[in-house]
Motif scaffolding. Sequence first.
Motif, PDB file in Angstrom:
ATOM      1  N   VAL A  37       4.769 -31.710  23.345  1.00 16.80           N
ATOM      2  CA  VAL A  37       4.177 -30.374  23.364  1.00 16.80           C
ATOM      3  C   VAL A  37       4.773 -29.579  22.213  1.00 16.80           C
ATOM      4  CG1 VAL A  37       3.932 -28.230  24.671  1.00 16.80           C
ATOM      5  CG2 VAL A  37       3.864 -30.438  25.864  1.00 16.80           C
ATOM      6  N   ASN A  38       3.929 -29.063  21.350  1.00 15.37           N
ATOM      7  CA  ASN A  38       4.356 -28.137  20.307  1.00 15.37           C
ATOM      8  C   ASN A  38       4.060 -26.746  20.862  1.00 15.37           C
ATOM      9  OD1 ASN A  38       4.572 -26.418  18.110  1.00 15.37           O
ATOM     10  ND2 ASN A  38       3.875 -27.965  16.662  1.00 15.37           N
ATOM     11  N   THR A  82      -6.248 -27.219   8.305  1.00 17.40           N
ATOM     12  CA  THR A  82      -6.094 -27.086   9.757  1.00 17.40           C
ATOM     13  C   THR A  82      -6.530 -28.371  10.445  1.00 17.40           C
ATOM     14  OG1 THR A  82      -6.485 -24.710   9.592  1.00 17.40           O
ATOM     15  CG2 THR A  82      -6.740 -25.702  11.769  1.00 17.40           C
ATOM     16  N   ARG A  83      -7.635 -28.938  10.011  1.00 19.40           N
ATOM     17  CA  ARG A  83      -8.118 -30.207  10.568  1.00 19.40           C
ATOM     18  C   ARG A  83      -7.074 -31.310  10.365  1.00 19.40           C
ATOM     19  NH1 ARG A  83     -12.780 -30.070   8.354  1.00 19.40           N
ATOM     20  NH2 ARG A  83     -13.955 -29.348  10.136  1.00 19.40           N
ATOM     21  N   ARG A  84      -6.480 -31.379   9.168  1.00 16.57           N
ATOM     22  CA  ARG A  84      -5.438 -32.379   8.894  1.00 16.57           C
ATOM     23  C   ARG A  84      -4.223 -32.168   9.796  1.00 16.57           C
ATOM     24  NH1 ARG A  84      -7.032 -31.331   3.596  1.00 16.57           N
ATOM     25  NH2 ARG A  84      -5.262 -29.942   3.262  1.00 16.57           N
ATOM     26  N   ALA A  85      -3.852 -30.915  10.002  1.00 14.79           N
ATOM     27  CA  ALA A  85      -2.701 -30.616  10.862  1.00 14.79           C
ATOM     28  C   ALA A  85      -2.962 -31.053  12.303  1.00 14.79           C
ATOM     29  CB  ALA A  85      -2.371 -29.124  10.801  1.00 14.79           C
ATOM     30  N   ILE A  86      -4.169 -30.824  12.776  1.00 17.05           N
ATOM     31  CA  ILE A  86      -4.530 -31.246  14.135  1.00 17.05           C
ATOM     32  C   ILE A  86      -4.470 -32.765  14.230  1.00 17.05           C
ATOM     33  CG2 ILE A  86      -6.447 -31.406  15.776  1.00 17.05           C
ATOM     34  CD1 ILE A  86      -7.184 -28.506  14.893  1.00 17.05           C
ATOM     35  N   ARG A  87      -5.007 -33.459  13.243  1.00 15.99           N
ATOM     36  CA  ARG A  87      -4.961 -34.933  13.240  1.00 15.99           C
ATOM     37  C   ARG A  87      -3.514 -35.436  13.218  1.00 15.99           C
ATOM     38  NH1 ARG A  87      -9.250 -35.495   8.776  1.00 15.99           N
ATOM     39  NH2 ARG A  87     -11.158 -35.132   9.918  1.00 15.99           N
ATOM     40  N   GLN A  88      -2.674 -34.762  12.433  1.00 18.00           N
ATOM     41  CA  GLN A  88      -1.271 -35.176  12.369  1.00 18.00           C
ATOM     42  C   GLN A  88      -0.605 -35.002  13.728  1.00 18.00           C
ATOM     43  OE1 GLN A  88       1.352 -32.878   9.841  1.00 18.00           O
ATOM     44  NE2 GLN A  88       2.750 -34.607   9.627  1.00 18.00           N
ATOM     45  N   LEU A  89      -0.856 -33.895  14.391  1.00 18.84           N
ATOM     46  CA  LEU A  89      -0.304 -33.692  15.729  1.00 18.84           C
ATOM     47  C   LEU A  89      -0.752 -34.807  16.669  1.00 18.84           C
ATOM     48  CD1 LEU A  89      -0.821 -29.850  16.117  1.00 18.84           C
ATOM     49  CD2 LEU A  89       1.386 -31.032  16.063  1.00 18.84           C
ATOM     50  N   GLU A  90      -2.039 -35.103  16.648  1.00 19.88           N
ATOM     51  CA  GLU A  90      -2.575 -36.138  17.539  1.00 19.88           C
ATOM     52  C   GLU A  90      -1.986 -37.510  17.228  1.00 19.88           C
ATOM     53  OE1 GLU A  90      -7.018 -34.514  18.619  1.00 19.88           O
ATOM     54  OE2 GLU A  90      -6.748 -35.492  16.676  1.00 19.88           O
ATOM     55  N   ALA A  96      -0.349 -31.410  23.478  1.00 23.84           N
ATOM     56  CA  ALA A  96      -0.623 -30.011  23.816  1.00 23.84           C
ATOM     57  C   ALA A  96       0.059 -29.093  22.805  1.00 23.84           C
ATOM     58  CB  ALA A  96      -0.134 -29.690  25.228  1.00 23.84           C
ATOM     59  N   VAL A  97      -0.601 -27.965  22.517  1.00 27.19           N
ATOM     60  CA  VAL A  97      -0.048 -26.991  21.577  1.00 27.19           C
ATOM     61  C   VAL A  97      -0.184 -25.577  22.118  1.00 27.19           C
ATOM     62  CG1 VAL A  97      -0.476 -28.354  19.482  1.00 27.19           C
ATOM     63  CG2 VAL A  97      -2.208 -26.760  20.267  1.00 27.19           C
ATOM     64  N   GLY A  98       0.757 -24.752  21.733  1.00 33.27           N
ATOM     65  CA  GLY A  98       0.664 -23.311  21.878  1.00 33.27           C
ATOM     66  C   GLY A  98       0.456 -22.792  20.471  1.00 33.27           C
ATOM     67  N   ASP A  99      -0.751 -22.403  20.143  1.00 37.88           N
ATOM     68  CA  ASP A  99      -1.108 -22.044  18.774  1.00 37.88           C
ATOM     69  C   ASP A  99      -1.244 -20.529  18.657  1.00 37.88           C
ATOM     70  OD1 ASP A  99      -1.975 -22.406  16.091  1.00 37.88           O
ATOM     71  OD2 ASP A  99      -4.049 -22.228  16.754  1.00 37.88           O
ATOM     72  N   HIS A 114      -8.399 -33.819  20.647  1.00 37.89           N
ATOM     73  CA  HIS A 114      -7.939 -34.329  21.935  1.00 37.89           C
ATOM     74  C   HIS A 114      -6.772 -33.508  22.482  1.00 37.89           C
ATOM     75  CE1 HIS A 114     -10.578 -37.722  21.627  1.00 37.89           C
ATOM     76  NE2 HIS A 114     -10.060 -38.057  20.458  1.00 37.89           N
ATOM     77  N   LEU A 115      -6.394 -32.456  21.770  1.00 39.81           N
ATOM     78  CA  LEU A 115      -5.257 -31.644  22.183  1.00 39.81           C
ATOM     79  C   LEU A 115      -5.643 -30.681  23.307  1.00 39.81           C
ATOM     80  CD1 LEU A 115      -3.890 -30.613  18.676  1.00 39.81           C
ATOM     81  CD2 LEU A 115      -2.961 -32.373  20.191  1.00 39.81           C
ATOM     82  N   HIS A 116      -4.703 -30.463  24.195  1.00 39.13           N
ATOM     83  CA  HIS A 116      -4.807 -29.347  25.139  1.00 39.13           C
ATOM     84  C   HIS A 116      -4.188 -28.169  24.410  1.00 39.13           C
ATOM     85  CE1 HIS A 116      -5.912 -31.911  28.518  1.00 39.13           C
ATOM     86  NE2 HIS A 116      -5.037 -32.768  28.035  1.00 39.13           N
ATOM     87  N   ALA A 117      -4.864 -27.035  24.405  1.00 39.33           N
ATOM     88  CA  ALA A 117      -4.365 -25.918  23.609  1.00 39.33           C
ATOM     89  C   ALA A 117      -4.434 -24.605  24.366  1.00 39.33           C
ATOM     90  CB  ALA A 117      -5.163 -25.800  22.311  1.00 39.33           C
TER      91      ALA A 117
END
Length: 141
Positions: A37-38, A82-90, A96-99, A114-117
């Motif tokens: 979780v970030n 932003t798309r690249r950052a999401i892919r990197q997280l996944e 899950a992220v708190g953005d 696929h992230l819960h946000a």
Amino acid sequence: MAIEGGRVTWVGRAGDADEPRGRVHDLGPGVIMPGLVNAHCHLELSHLSGLARQGTAGFVSWVESLMAQRGRVDPEEVRAATRRAIRQLESTGTVAVGDVSNALAHLDLLEESHLHAVVFYELLGWDPARAALRARRSAFV
């Protein structure tokens, strides 16, 4: 390891008394851990990730500098970063992220991921005279 419906239902050694009858996956030696979780990120600022904090003018000056720099970038470049950052997280085990967001322009990218946000809408400003206006505008979001 046994998995049903995308969930781990059993972990043990082959031949254990409680080994399920269904398919068991031997993953070899390793560690099984829950998704990461970030709890605090700013995905919409991912395009600024290469910028280092410069000088010692303090936090407010640094944030003002970031805000000025983010407005100089093409919105499509911001979305791509932003798309690249999401892919990197996944790809690194984050589930899950708190953005924290000022613009909310990337919510569709999170929805497609696929992230819960949980997205925190941040109203950022240093001028007390403009605070009431910002608060009124945010009531419509």
